[in-house]
Design an enzyme around this catalytic site. Structure first.
Site, PDB file in Angstrom:
ATOM      1  N   HIS A 144      14.064  43.706 -18.719  1.00 58.11           N
ATOM      2  CA  HIS A 144      14.426  43.348 -17.276  1.00 58.11           C
ATOM      3  C   HIS A 144      14.412  44.870 -16.719  1.00 58.11           C
ATOM      4  CE1 HIS A 144      16.597  41.936 -13.781  1.00 58.11           C
ATOM      5  NE2 HIS A 144      17.136  43.379 -13.899  1.00 58.11           N
ATOM      6  N   HIS A 196      10.053  45.080  -8.425  1.00 58.63           N
ATOM      7  CA  HIS A 196      11.098  44.033  -8.840  1.00 58.63           C
ATOM      8  C   HIS A 196      10.893  42.791  -7.707  1.00 58.63           C
ATOM      9  CE1 HIS A 196      14.771  42.340 -10.033  1.00 58.63           C
ATOM     10  NE2 HIS A 196      15.554  43.087  -9.989  1.00 58.63           N
ATOM     11  N   CYS A 254      18.981  38.279  -9.757  1.00 52.86           N
ATOM     12  CA  CYS A 254      17.751  38.714 -10.271  1.00 52.86           C
ATOM     13  C   CYS A 254      17.528  37.913 -11.640  1.00 52.86           C
ATOM     14  CB  CYS A 254      17.473  40.100 -10.338  1.00 52.86           C
ATOM     15  SG  CYS A 254      17.679  40.892  -8.647  1.00 52.86           S
TER      16      CYS A 254
END
Length: 415
Positions: A305, A341, A167
């Site tokens: 994040h 996400h 990610c």
């Protein structure tokens, strides 16, 4: 000798193409971020009750023919759409660009699961007769697929890499593009990240088995970073790609410049498959600041994040506090609260949604933050409503991933 202040080594963003669950171009996306519009909706996947996901609704046929979509992948279609949009937005005279001097660097979290799951589901209906297995499976599932589909679509003959960085992949794509331009390997880089993750049931099932899959009766409130009632990740798809050029080249053609890549860093935790390390995250942030020749109190906006998982939010909050805790100027926001996400596209979309702050001096909010977890003690979080700032000169973008990969990219306002 390498001079980071030489215009030939200064790398700028000149075009943006994106597909997000709440917008298919920068203007639409930014407007929805400022208005608090979520892109999370109910979603059906195999073998599970209905879930929640961030789903994109871009025009897949704008730059591809139907046969190309059938033959290729969702990640490929996202990449093709975003790459073409970025080049169009850049104002480049594309017909006269030397395609052998163009590089494509696309970050991705995982690739091939969607196609493999689809093929297995299909042959199951035929008693697992492999005669019904698609001959397109191999080119669909090779790791270089998304970047490769872009080169085929846009007739690019320069280097093309799909970068597996969990990610942190969107930031990794940007960083690779910067490095290749500085090395003189290319004259134009198409860089960023994409994700097709919602199309594989396995990712939902895995997060569910970990107790890390978000649920909420109101889909728009499902992703709740830093909130005491957060209960996990909302999986999303998306893409964010930019055109990167040397400042000398961009100035020579009178290009519009969205910002300059001022610094970056990537490091590894080397501690756990999944659990993050606040120490290594902080070290990554500090290294990016050092390379940019900046101090923490010069950063205006930090794009966090935070995934709305308990340990992830706590560790990043501690890392952020250790780096930016004494900076009264810095504010912190989160984009996942709007779109979920987006995995390989997360870092790219999160940075791009903040770039317009260089013009309007507004930090978009972190929505769904009703009661901040005291273990995420960050006084600088912009909660629920956008915040007008005096000015915005530096944006800091965090993006972390499994297997302990951490990344940070700093973008500077170009004046």
């Amino acid at each position: 000798m390498y001079d980071p202040h030489d215009d030939r080594n200064r790398i700028v963003i000149t075009g943006i193409g994106l597909a997000a669950p709440n917008g298919n171009n920068l203007a639409e996306y930014r407007a929805n971020l400022l208005a608090g519009v979520s892109g999370v909706v109910p979603y059906e996947t195999r073998y599970m009750p209905p879930v929640l996901a961030g789903v994109c609704n871009f025009d897949v046929l704008r730059y591809q023919k139907r046969k190309d979509v059938r033959r290729g992948t969702r990640a490929g279609s996202l990449a093709v759409y975003c790459a073409n949009e970025a080049v169009f937005d850049s104002g480049l005279d594309w017909e006269n660009v030397s395609r052998d001097r163009v590089g494509v660097y696309i970050g991705i979290t995982e690739h091939g699961n969607v196609e493999t799951e689809n093929e297995i589901a299909n042959i199951k209906e035929f008693d697992y007769d492999t005669n019904f297995w698609s001959h397109h499976h191999n080119p669909r599932t090779v790791a270089n697929n998304p970047a490769g589909e872009v080169t085929l679509n846009m007739k690019i003959t320069g280097p093309a890499l799909t970068i597996g960085a969990a990610c942190a992949a969107g930031n990794a794509g940007f960083i690779q593009g910067v490095q290749m331009l500085r090395l003189g390997e290319v004259d134009l880089a198409i860089a960023g990240g994409v994700s097709e993750s919602i199309h594989t049931f396995g990712i939902f099932a895995s997060f569910k088995s970990q107790g890390a899959l978000a649920s909420h009766e109101d889909p728009s409130k499902a992703c709740r970073p830093f909130d005491t009632k957060r209960n996990g990740i909302v999986v999303a798809e998306g893409g964010g790609l930019v055109t990167l050029e040397r400042l000398s080249d961009a100035k020579a053609r009178g290009a519009t410049i969205y910002g300059e890549i001022a610094g970056y860093a990537i490091n590894s935790d080397a501690t756990d498959f999944v659990l993050p390390s606040r120490e290594r995250q902080a070290e990554c942030m500090q290294l990016a600041l050092k390379r940019a020749e900046l101090t923490a109190d010069q950063i205006d906006i930090v794009s966090s994040h935070a995934t709305a998982t308990e340990q992830g939010d706590i560790e990043e909050s501690a890392a952020l506090h250790s780096v930016f805790g004494n900076s009264t100027k810095t504010v912190i926001n989160n984009t996942k609260s709007f779109i979920g996400h987006a995995m390989g596209a997360a870092g790219a979309l999160e940075l791009l949604g903040n770039l317009p702050a260089f013009e309007d001096n507004v930090a978009h909010a972190t929505i769904n933050l009703d009661e901040q977890d005291p273990r995420c003690e960050l006084s600088q979080i912009v909660a629920n409503e956008p915040r007008q700032l005096k000015d915005v000169n530096y944006i800091f973008n965090n993006s972390f991933g499994m297997l302990g990969i951490n990344s940070a990219v700093i973008v500077k306002k170009y004046t």
